[in-house]
Design a protein around this motif. Structure first.
Motif, PDB file in Angstrom:
ATOM      1  N   PRO B 297       0.836  -1.200   0.000  1.00 19.64           N
ATOM      2  CA  PRO B 297       0.000   0.000   0.000  1.00 19.64           C
ATOM      3  C   PRO B 297       0.877   1.259   0.000  1.00 19.64           C
ATOM      4  N   VAL B 298       0.529   2.180  -0.881  1.00 20.78           N
ATOM      5  CA  VAL B 298       1.314   3.411  -0.960  1.00 20.78           C
ATOM      6  C   VAL B 298       0.698   4.439  -0.013  1.00 20.78           C
ATOM      7  N   PRO B 299       1.513   5.062   0.842  1.00 19.97           N
ATOM      8  CA  PRO B 299       0.971   6.032   1.794  1.00 19.97           C
ATOM      9  C   PRO B 299       0.408   7.265   1.112  1.00 19.97           C
ATOM     10  N   LYS B 300      -0.644   7.828   1.713  1.00 24.45           N
ATOM     11  CA  LYS B 300      -1.185   9.095   1.230  1.00 24.45           C
ATOM     12  C   LYS B 300      -0.819  10.164   2.249  1.00 24.45           C
ATOM     13  N   LEU B 301      -0.464  11.334   1.757  1.00 25.62           N
ATOM     14  CA  LEU B 301      -0.107  12.423   2.648  1.00 25.62           C
ATOM     15  C   LEU B 301      -1.303  13.327   2.865  1.00 25.62           C
ATOM     16  N   ARG B 302      -1.577  13.643   4.128  1.00 24.12           N
ATOM     17  CA  ARG B 302      -2.674  14.556   4.426  1.00 24.12           C
ATOM     18  C   ARG B 302      -2.132  15.726   5.226  1.00 24.12           C
ATOM     19  N   LEU B 303      -2.417  16.906   4.755  1.00 24.34           N
ATOM     20  CA  LEU B 303      -1.934  18.091   5.446  1.00 24.34           C
ATOM     21  C   LEU B 303      -2.933  18.499   6.520  1.00 24.34           C
ATOM     22  N   CYS B 304      -2.416  18.870   7.670  1.00 27.72           N
ATOM     23  CA  CYS B 304      -3.284  19.306   8.770  1.00 27.72           C
ATOM     24  C   CYS B 304      -2.643  20.527   9.405  1.00 27.72           C
ATOM     25  N   SER B 430      -3.412 -12.409   3.125  1.00 29.30           N
ATOM     26  CA  SER B 430      -3.925 -12.619   1.770  1.00 29.30           C
ATOM     27  C   SER B 430      -5.433 -12.387   1.729  1.00 29.30           C
ATOM     28  N   ALA B 431      -6.116 -12.493   2.890  1.00 38.01           N
ATOM     29  CA  ALA B 431      -7.555 -12.230   2.925  1.00 38.01           C
ATOM     30  C   ALA B 431      -7.858 -10.748   2.725  1.00 38.01           C
ATOM     31  N   ASP B 432      -6.971  -9.891   3.185  1.00 40.33           N
ATOM     32  CA  ASP B 432      -7.173  -8.456   3.038  1.00 40.33           C
ATOM     33  C   ASP B 432      -5.836  -7.814   2.661  1.00 40.33           C
ATOM     34  N   PRO B 433      -5.462  -7.950   1.394  1.00 37.11           N
ATOM     35  CA  PRO B 433      -4.097  -7.542   1.021  1.00 37.11           C
ATOM     36  C   PRO B 433      -3.904  -6.039   0.823  1.00 37.11           C
ATOM     37  N   THR B 434      -4.929  -5.243   1.090  1.00 36.58           N
ATOM     38  CA  THR B 434      -4.719  -3.801   0.998  1.00 36.58           C
ATOM     39  C   THR B 434      -5.006  -3.167   2.349  1.00 36.58           C
ATOM     40  N   GLY B 435      -4.811  -1.886   2.413  1.00 34.40           N
ATOM     41  CA  GLY B 435      -5.047  -1.186   3.668  1.00 34.40           C
ATOM     42  C   GLY B 435      -4.651   0.254   3.435  1.00 34.40           C
ATOM     43  N   GLU B 436      -5.282   1.144   4.198  1.00 35.30           N
ATOM     44  CA  GLU B 436      -4.946   2.549   4.003  1.00 35.30           C
ATOM     45  C   GLU B 436      -3.767   2.927   4.882  1.00 35.30           C
ATOM     46  N   VAL B 437      -2.889   3.749   4.324  1.00 36.36           N
ATOM     47  CA  VAL B 437      -1.781   4.289   5.111  1.00 36.36           C
ATOM     48  C   VAL B 437      -1.795   5.799   4.927  1.00 36.36           C
ATOM     49  N   ILE B 438      -1.936   6.518   6.023  1.00 33.72           N
ATOM     50  CA  ILE B 438      -2.014   7.973   5.949  1.00 33.72           C
ATOM     51  C   ILE B 438      -0.879   8.584   6.746  1.00 33.72           C
ATOM     52  N   PHE B 439      -0.172   9.528   6.138  1.00 36.14           N
ATOM     53  CA  PHE B 439       0.795  10.322   6.902  1.00 36.14           C
ATOM     54  C   PHE B 439       0.145  11.672   7.187  1.00 36.14           C
ATOM     55  N   SER B 450      10.778  10.520   0.560  1.00 32.72           N
ATOM     56  CA  SER B 450      11.580   9.385   0.109  1.00 32.72           C
ATOM     57  C   SER B 450      10.950   8.058   0.513  1.00 32.72           C
ATOM     58  N   ALA B 451      10.167   8.050   1.590  1.00 36.62           N
ATOM     59  CA  ALA B 451       9.475   6.813   1.948  1.00 36.62           C
ATOM     60  C   ALA B 451       8.471   6.438   0.860  1.00 36.62           C
ATOM     61  N   VAL B 452       7.703   7.423   0.405  1.00 34.82           N
ATOM     62  CA  VAL B 452       6.731   7.151  -0.653  1.00 34.82           C
ATOM     63  C   VAL B 452       7.463   6.719  -1.922  1.00 34.82           C
ATOM     64  N   ARG B 453       8.541   7.434  -2.218  1.00 33.69           N
ATOM     65  CA  ARG B 453       9.319   7.102  -3.412  1.00 33.69           C
ATOM     66  C   ARG B 453       9.824   5.663  -3.336  1.00 33.69           C
ATOM     67  N   SER B 454      10.360   5.290  -2.182  1.00 32.28           N
ATOM     68  CA  SER B 454      10.955   3.956  -2.145  1.00 32.28           C
ATOM     69  C   SER B 454       9.883   2.871  -2.167  1.00 32.28           C
ATOM     70  N   ILE B 455       8.703   3.155  -1.613  1.00 27.87           N
ATOM     71  CA  ILE B 455       7.625   2.156  -1.708  1.00 27.87           C
ATOM     72  C   ILE B 455       7.184   2.012  -3.164  1.00 27.87           C
ATOM     73  N   GLU B 456       7.065   3.150  -3.852  1.00 26.50           N
ATOM     74  CA  GLU B 456       6.679   3.070  -5.265  1.00 26.50           C
ATOM     75  C   GLU B 456       7.729   2.336  -6.079  1.00 26.50           C
TER      76      GLU B 456
END
Lengths: 226, 464
Positions: B297-304, B430-439, B450-456
């Motif tokens: 799963p690729v992390p999504k960035l959320r600004l707060c 394998s039953a749930d191979p996705t998931g949300e990741v939020i920074f 660079s974390a997002v880059r290296s995961i991609e």
């Protein structure tokens, strides 16, 4: 300077005060220092336990045990027993990290002046370790604490080797045999020094012996009230 | 077989049990049993603390930092001398006491014909890595890096390599910086090699002898070994505190034999390893796909914008609440990573606010929590549906179905490796191979980018 407990570097904030007067170097960082809880507010007059009554239940029991003449005048402790101080004491005493004792140096001196400086001609008597235990640990934590204080120290007690106090239950402690013996008489006020007051048995064993050998009044000064 | 009190105990020769226990060790005087002259003949004394003009060095842990040496007025020798504060948890090294260094013969370790009782199967990529490890063991290669993404099944890849070593009567050590990981690995390795003695060494473990052919240990425990292991497997090389603490590197290097194979396992190699790989100085194999074959799963960035203010007041940021209600799959459990212990506790105290968002049981966990093992197990068995944690859960733990959010991802504790590892907690089954990741952040940092880059990059190399 690094924090004695977490080894992080201690960086002092620069302000006008410490530009003008150099501040005393501290050996504990703010976070670690804030984890030590002093005994504040109401406490038992006799044993320093946090309590709303003047003399706590255990101390009344001791009073009864000695038919109204408790051998120990009172005990004064500085810190409350919490997880953090438990870890520090364990590492200091059992692991043998001698330097950790210096954490308490300043406080131990200051509180002593507040509480005991009115006693003239008193001496400190550190609770000894048995020879075997001393060989194992290489230093006596009570002696280290006593050395912080500015008044004369006398080592007149010796201890027979036995099971560790901390391995016994409360009942076992209270009925246990007096492990100390004394070499000479003492005709001054004595302030016993130890690291921790748990049931008060050890200190009373020592106090009893001192009293039987001429000591008019015995007090105790401990770091932690367990 | 206890010796009578005053007659010294002289065995005719060291029996194999004693030999296995003491061979290759570096011990304190207190750790050597008294009354065993024959055992002591096999050890030589070396000074414990070396003094040079500019520094002292603890010869057990290699510490040279002056603030990690203390002075003690020793009642044993009546002198004031140094002791090492760095490795004191492993027993105190006093300047007046020598260290005991094994010089006896190396025992012959048992050869197992077919030690592997594990009957699982490996995926295509796992098989490839596994074969490469076997090759490295058989050819006595010096080093090998297994760069495998989070959740690719690293432990299973090792089994054939360990098997190959045991067939040749080699001594194997799996070292990892964290005691929690040792605790988790032990039953898995033991189950895979049912006939082979496996021992787990960590502070507070009940197995102390360290006499088995397969040892799983925290890196600290390796301070007691000198030139002992033929195969050294280092799990999570880059984990905190390993990459900070030079002691642990020292311990690992000393515990392995001159001719030995070192296998590094990691999902996030640090710069120094990556450089060595880039310059072809370190052979490596890359495992880009998780064992279930789905991408990371690729992390999504959320600004707060109000993040700093909210955290200062120990409030839950609005964006976090919004995300908690709008998640794609509300059945998943939630892991909230926060930078500090105090914040973790403060968040976990806000039961009511989380309950309004539909969570029933909320708790926090951190390194100083005495109940952390129980809490982690409760989370795993879904008794807890929202867990607030510090970085202690960043690696080495598997939860089947979670969404992950990092609050204040710009904090310095979340470096690139930590972020990649945390992102790797999601979608592991394998039953749930996705998931949300939020920074959740209030300003993007280099580490996040660079974390997002290296995961991609890893997903790309995995063919996604």
């Amino acid at each position: 300077m690094n924090c004695l407990w977490c080894h992080e570097a201690i960086i002092l904030d620069v302000n006008w005060l410490n530009i003008l007067i150099p501040s005393v170097p501290r050996n504990l960082c703010d976070t670690c220092a804030s984890n030590l809880e002093k005994i504040n507010g109401k406490r038992c007059r006799k044993c320093s336990r946090i309590a709303n009554i003047e003399v706590c239940e255990d101390c009344t029991k001791w009073e009864k045990y000695y038919q109204g003449y408790d051998v120990l005048e009172f005990n004064y402790s500085i810190f409350q027993y919490n997880e953090h101080i438990k870890k520090i004491i364990a590492k200091w005493k059992y692991r043998g990290d001698y330097e950790l004792g210096n954490i308490f140096n300043e406080t131990f001196k200051q509180e002593f002046v507040k509480k005991f400086s009115h006693l003239k001609n008193a001496v400190v008597v550190p609770i000894p370790l048995s020879r075997e235990r001393l060989e194992e640990r290489c230093f006596n934590q009570a002696e280290m604490l006593a050395d912080f204080l500015q008044i004369p120290k006398v080592d007149i007690l010796t201890r027979v080797h036995g099971e560790k106090q901390s391995k016994k239950t409360r009942q076992e402690r209270i009925i246990s045999k007096n492990p100390f013996s004394i070499q000479q008489n003492l005709n001054k006020y004595a302030i016993l020094v130890d690291d921790i007051y748990t049931t008060g048995t050890t200190l009373r064993h020592a106090a009893k012996l001192l009293q039987m050998n001429g000591c008019p009044r015995v007090f105790s000064y401990t770091l932690v009230r367990g | 077989m206890s010796p009578p009190n005053n007659i010294p105990y002289i065995p005719s020769r060291l029996d194999s049990k004693v030999l296995y226990e003491y061979a290759g060790k570096l011990l304190l005087a207190k750790e050597l049993p008294l009354n065993t002259p024959l055992l002591q003949e096999n050890f030589t004394k070396i000074p414990s603390i070396k003094r040079t003009l500019f520094y002292q060095e603890c010869l057990r842990c290699g510490n040279r930092q002056s603030h990690l040496f203390g002075k003690i007025p020793c009642a044993g020798c009546n002198k004031i001398h140094s002791y090492c504060r760095n490795c004191i948890e492993m027993g105190r090294v006093l300047e007046c006491e020598p260290l005991y260094y094994w010089i006896g013969k190396e025992p012959i370790w048992p050869v197992f014909d077919s030690p592997l009782t594990w009957r699982g199967t490996l995926s295509k990529y796992q098989l490839e890595a596994s074969k490469r490890i076997v090759q490295a063991v058989n050819r006595l290669e010096k080093e090998l890096l297994i760069w495998a993404v989070c959740g690719s099944g690293k432990t299973e890849m090792l089994f054939h390599g360990i098997e190959a070593g045991l067939k040749q009567g080699k001594r194997i050590c799996i070292a990892t910086p964290r005691a929690d990981v040792v605790r988790e690995l032990k039953p898995r390795v033991q189950a895979a090699f049912q006939e082979v003695p496996v021992q787990a060494l960590f502070a507070g473990s009940d197995e102390r002898a360290g006499s088995a052919p397969v040892i799983i240990a925290t890196t600290h425990q390796l301070l007691r070994y000198v030139k002992t292991f033929d195969i050294m497997i280092i799990d999570e090389v880059d984990a905190f505190p390993y990459h900070h603490d030079s002691t642990l590197l020292f311990a690992v290097n000393r515990a392995k034999k001159e001719k030995s194979t070192t296998i590094y396992l990691t999902a996030t190699p640090r710069k120094n390893l990556q450089m060595k790989v880039a310059f072809h100085r370190l052979p490596h194999i890359f495992v880009p796909v998780r064992y279930h074959g789905k991408p990371l799963p690729v992390p999504k960035l959320r600004l707060c914008f109000s993040l700093k203010k909210d955290l200062k007041q120990n409030q839950i940021p609005e964006i976090l609440k919004e995300w908690l209600t709008l998640r794609a799959n509300p059945n998943r459990q939630v892991l909230i990573f926060v930078p500090t212990i105090s914040l973790a506790n403060a968040f976990a105290e806000k039961h009511e606010e989380f309950q309004q968002l539909g969570f029933i049981s909320i708790t926090s966990v951190h390194s100083e929590d005495p109940l952390r093992i129980e809490k982690i197990n409760q989370f795993r068995s879904r008794e807890i549906d929202l867990l607030v944690t510090t970085t202690i859960l960043e690696r080495g733990v598997t939860f089947p179905s979670v969404d992950v959010i990092i609050v204040d991802a710009g904090h310095t504790v979340f470096d690139e490796a930590a972020l990649v590892q945390i992102a790797g907690r999601a979608g592991r089954s394998s039953a749930d191979p996705t998931g949300e990741v939020i920074f959740l952040h209030d300003g993007k940092t280099e580490a996040m980018a660079s974390a997002v880059r290296s995961i991609e990059m890893m997903n790309r190399r995995g063919g996604f």
